[in-house]
Design a protein around this motif. Structure first.
Motif, PDB file in Angstrom:
ATOM      1  N   ASP A 164       1.400   3.936  16.316  1.00 34.78           N
ATOM      2  CA  ASP A 164       2.424   3.888  15.258  1.00 34.78           C
ATOM      3  C   ASP A 164       3.105   2.524  15.222  1.00 34.78           C
ATOM      4  O   ASP A 164       3.386   1.983  14.144  1.00 34.78           O
ATOM      5  CB  ASP A 164       3.472   4.988  15.494  1.00 34.78           C
ATOM      6  N   ASP A 217       2.898  -0.576  12.185  1.00 32.36           N
ATOM      7  CA  ASP A 217       4.103  -1.029  11.503  1.00 32.36           C
ATOM      8  C   ASP A 217       3.782  -2.300  10.704  1.00 32.36           C
ATOM      9  O   ASP A 217       2.915  -3.092  11.075  1.00 32.36           O
ATOM     10  CB  ASP A 217       5.203  -1.314  12.527  1.00 32.36           C
ATOM     11  N   GLU A 218       4.457  -2.480   9.597  1.00 31.57           N
ATOM     12  CA  GLU A 218       4.109  -3.539   8.647  1.00 31.57           C
ATOM     13  C   GLU A 218       4.044  -4.923   9.293  1.00 31.57           C
ATOM     14  O   GLU A 218       3.092  -5.678   9.085  1.00 31.57           O
ATOM     15  CB  GLU A 218       5.138  -3.544   7.505  1.00 31.57           C
ATOM     16  N   LYS A 259      15.262   4.090  -2.898  1.00 30.08           N
ATOM     17  CA  LYS A 259      15.678   3.255  -1.767  1.00 30.08           C
ATOM     18  C   LYS A 259      17.145   2.826  -1.873  1.00 30.08           C
ATOM     19  O   LYS A 259      17.748   2.396  -0.881  1.00 30.08           O
ATOM     20  CB  LYS A 259      14.781   2.034  -1.658  1.00 30.08           C
ATOM     21  N   ASN A 266       6.774   0.561  -0.184  1.00 28.37           N
ATOM     22  CA  ASN A 266       7.290   1.317   0.951  1.00 28.37           C
ATOM     23  C   ASN A 266       8.637   0.747   1.398  1.00 28.37           C
ATOM     24  O   ASN A 266       8.916  -0.437   1.205  1.00 28.37           O
ATOM     25  CB  ASN A 266       6.315   1.262   2.126  1.00 28.37           C
ATOM     26  N   TYR A 267       9.442   1.600   2.002  1.00 27.91           N
ATOM     27  CA  TYR A 267      10.694   1.136   2.597  1.00 27.91           C
ATOM     28  C   TYR A 267      11.032   2.049   3.771  1.00 27.91           C
ATOM     29  O   TYR A 267      10.487   3.140   3.917  1.00 27.91           O
ATOM     30  CB  TYR A 267      11.819   1.135   1.564  1.00 27.91           C
ATOM     31  N   LYS A 268      11.902   1.556   4.636  1.00 34.77           N
ATOM     32  CA  LYS A 268      12.293   2.309   5.818  1.00 34.77           C
ATOM     33  C   LYS A 268      13.756   2.718   5.716  1.00 34.77           C
ATOM     34  O   LYS A 268      14.596   1.936   5.293  1.00 34.77           O
ATOM     35  CB  LYS A 268      12.097   1.459   7.077  1.00 34.77           C
ATOM     36  N   TYR A 271      12.512   6.231   9.207  1.00 37.35           N
ATOM     37  CA  TYR A 271      11.364   6.862   8.564  1.00 37.35           C
ATOM     38  C   TYR A 271      10.776   5.901   7.528  1.00 37.35           C
ATOM     39  O   TYR A 271      11.496   5.228   6.801  1.00 37.35           O
ATOM     40  CB  TYR A 271      11.752   8.178   7.878  1.00 37.35           C
ATOM     41  N   LYS A 272       9.440   5.872   7.447  1.00 41.69           N
ATOM     42  CA  LYS A 272       8.751   5.051   6.454  1.00 41.69           C
ATOM     43  C   LYS A 272       8.452   5.916   5.236  1.00 41.69           C
ATOM     44  O   LYS A 272       7.781   6.940   5.343  1.00 41.69           O
ATOM     45  CB  LYS A 272       7.454   4.500   7.052  1.00 41.69           C
ATOM     46  N   LYS A 307       7.829   6.139   0.652  1.00 42.47           N
ATOM     47  CA  LYS A 307       7.467   5.448  -0.582  1.00 42.47           C
ATOM     48  C   LYS A 307       8.644   5.496  -1.554  1.00 42.47           C
ATOM     49  O   LYS A 307       9.273   6.541  -1.728  1.00 42.47           O
ATOM     50  CB  LYS A 307       6.226   6.089  -1.215  1.00 42.47           C
TER      51      LYS A 307
END
Length: 464
Positions: A230, A234-235, A411, A446-448, A452-453, A455
């Motif tokens: 995981d 991550d990005e 977001k 995507n955003y966190k 949590y990740k 959409k």
């Protein structure tokens, strides 16, 4: 570029291992492969012929010719025919050095023979499964270096596939032992004991049910491996690995297409490992059940054979022969097997009366009921209204967040606790309900939030 194995070899490539004396062909090809080394890559025909003659002298063989379907008498002539046959099928490659002809083994033939040799070795020795598990753990969690990310993930992926193949092979091994034990009617106690305490212990128990279920159980590494995967996906970390892939695999050609290939390369392989460790405990449990079934069956067969010192089948046959020699009167007078004449048996002897059942008393149906349509509608509208997760509650929540705006991004909605995450999920879910006053437009960004990740999506007010 080859899309099929037979793009690499001749169509007759497997003829030596499918027709004629396949065991002799396998031995001869293995012999030639082992004789040819880095110091002896190309050899002359006479040398190969001498190897074949030496093999026949040490292992008496029927000199069968696959091309003529006949048996040869001359060993040397048969050896020359074998060399020519292997050249024709593509196992031996001819090379010309002036007027001298030399031979070397085809590279695909070397790979096939190596795989076949490994299959034989796997069947005769105990293999250690836990080494693959620890290798995956060590590469991902202990010594991972982003400068070697591509090579490391390739190694981890290969270890995962090898572990999967070995577990599947172990499953087949257990099935083979069980099938043989059940179908083998002439097995004696000693053979069963040898199978349980030697063959089965060596090939199955020592392989999987010692270290693999004990000190090196995959469950000990599972959480660390999954968390590390995981983290790698991550990005930011994924970008670092993609940059390494571009350098190693694409000669620094940083195109969008190459970056997409790199992203898929890491995502597919790491998710394969994650899914594998997610399911590996269930698979081991299944193998354990098969193992228990095998041992139980073996024990039952052994107890039966040890408790019965006489020939059961023979005794039954003798009994039937004895009954056949007894007259009807003598049979019933002496009451063999406690069987007696039933003179009162007729077609109604098995008749049983049906038990009388009391009828169920049903309450009278009310044909007419005075209802208030407005009251019913009011109750229906308020049925879930007090539920903070109902359609009505979520609709009010969205309208409150929109305020005077027509649109808002998910977001941009402030998240303070997990309940807010749940609201964001329900907003999307209830958007399909015709009673809500908004619609949702999905986005790929995507955003966190709160760790949590997710959409992003647009919440837009419906226009009447």
């Amino acid at each position: 570029m080859a899309n099929n194995f037979f793009d690499l070899v001749k169509s007759s490539f497997f003829n030596p291992l499918a027709n004629g004396d396949v065991r002799a062909n396998y031995d001869l090809l293995m012999l030639i492969n082992n004789k040819m080394s880095l110091d002896n890559l190309q050899v002359g025909k006479e040398e190969i012929v001498d190897w074949i003659i030496e093999y026949v002298d040490n292992c008496p063989t029927i000199l069968f010719d696959e091309e003529t379907d006949s048996v040869e008498n001359d060993i040397r002539a048969w050896a020359y025919d074998k060399v020519r046959y292997y050249v024709k099928c593509g196992w031996l490659i001819e090379d010309f050095e002036g007027i001298k002809v030399t031979y070397q083994l085809d590279e695909n033939g070397i790979k096939i023979l190596s795989a076949m040799e490994n299959a034989v070795k796997d069947d005769t020795k105990s293999l250690e499964f836990s080494g693959y598990v620890y290798s995956i753990y060590a590469n991902l969690c202990s010594s991972f270096n982003y400068d070697h990310a591509t090579a490391t993930i390739e190694q981890v992926y290969e270890s995962g596939k090898q572990l999967n193949s070995m577990l599947r092979g172990l499953n087949v091994n257990i099935k083979k032992f069980l099938t043989k034990l059940i179908s083998e009617n002439k097995a004696i106690p000693r053979e069963i004991l040898e199978t349980i305490f030697f063959d089965y212990q060596k090939k199955v128990v020592l392989k999987a049910f010692n270290n693999f279920r004990g000190k090196d159980n995959p469950a000990k590494y599972k959480i660390y491996i999954e968390n590390r995967i995981d983290e790698l996906l991550d990005e930011v970390n994924l970008e670092r690995m993609i940059n390494n892939y571009i350098t190693i695999k694409c000669d620094n050609n940083n195109s969008e297409e190459n970056r997409a290939f790199a992203d898929e390369f890491f995502t597919v392989r790491l998710n394969y490992i994650k899914d594998q460790f997610e399911d590996i405990e269930d698979y081991i449990e299944m193998l354990d059940k098969r193992n228990t079934k095998y041992i139980t069956t073996a024990q039952s067969r052994l107890n039966f054979l040890l408790n019965e010192e006489t020939d059961i089948e023979g005794r039954i046959i003798e009994c039937l022969k004895g009954i056949d020699n007894i007259s009807d009167d003598e049979f019933y007078d002496d009451a063999y097997f406690d069987i007696f004449v039933g003179s009162n048996i007729d077609e109604n002897s098995l008749y049983k009366p049906i038990t009388r059942k009391n009828k169920v008393k049903a309450d009278p149906v009310v044909d007419e009921y005075l209802d208030d349509p407005e009251e019913i509608e009011r109750l229906a509208n308020n049925l879930f209204k007090d539920n903070e997760y109902s359609v009505y509650a979520i609709n009010e929540y969205v309208m409150l967040k929109l305020g005077d705006n027509n649109q808002i991004h998910a977001k941009d909605i402030k998240v303070n606790e997990f309940k807010d995450i749940l609201f964001l999920f329900l907003i999307q879910l209830y958007s399909a309900n015709l009673s809500v006053d908004y619609k949702v437009i999905q986005l790929e960004e995507n955003y966190k939030s709160l760790g949590y990740k997710m959409k992003d999506y647009i919440i837009e007010r419906k226009v009447d």
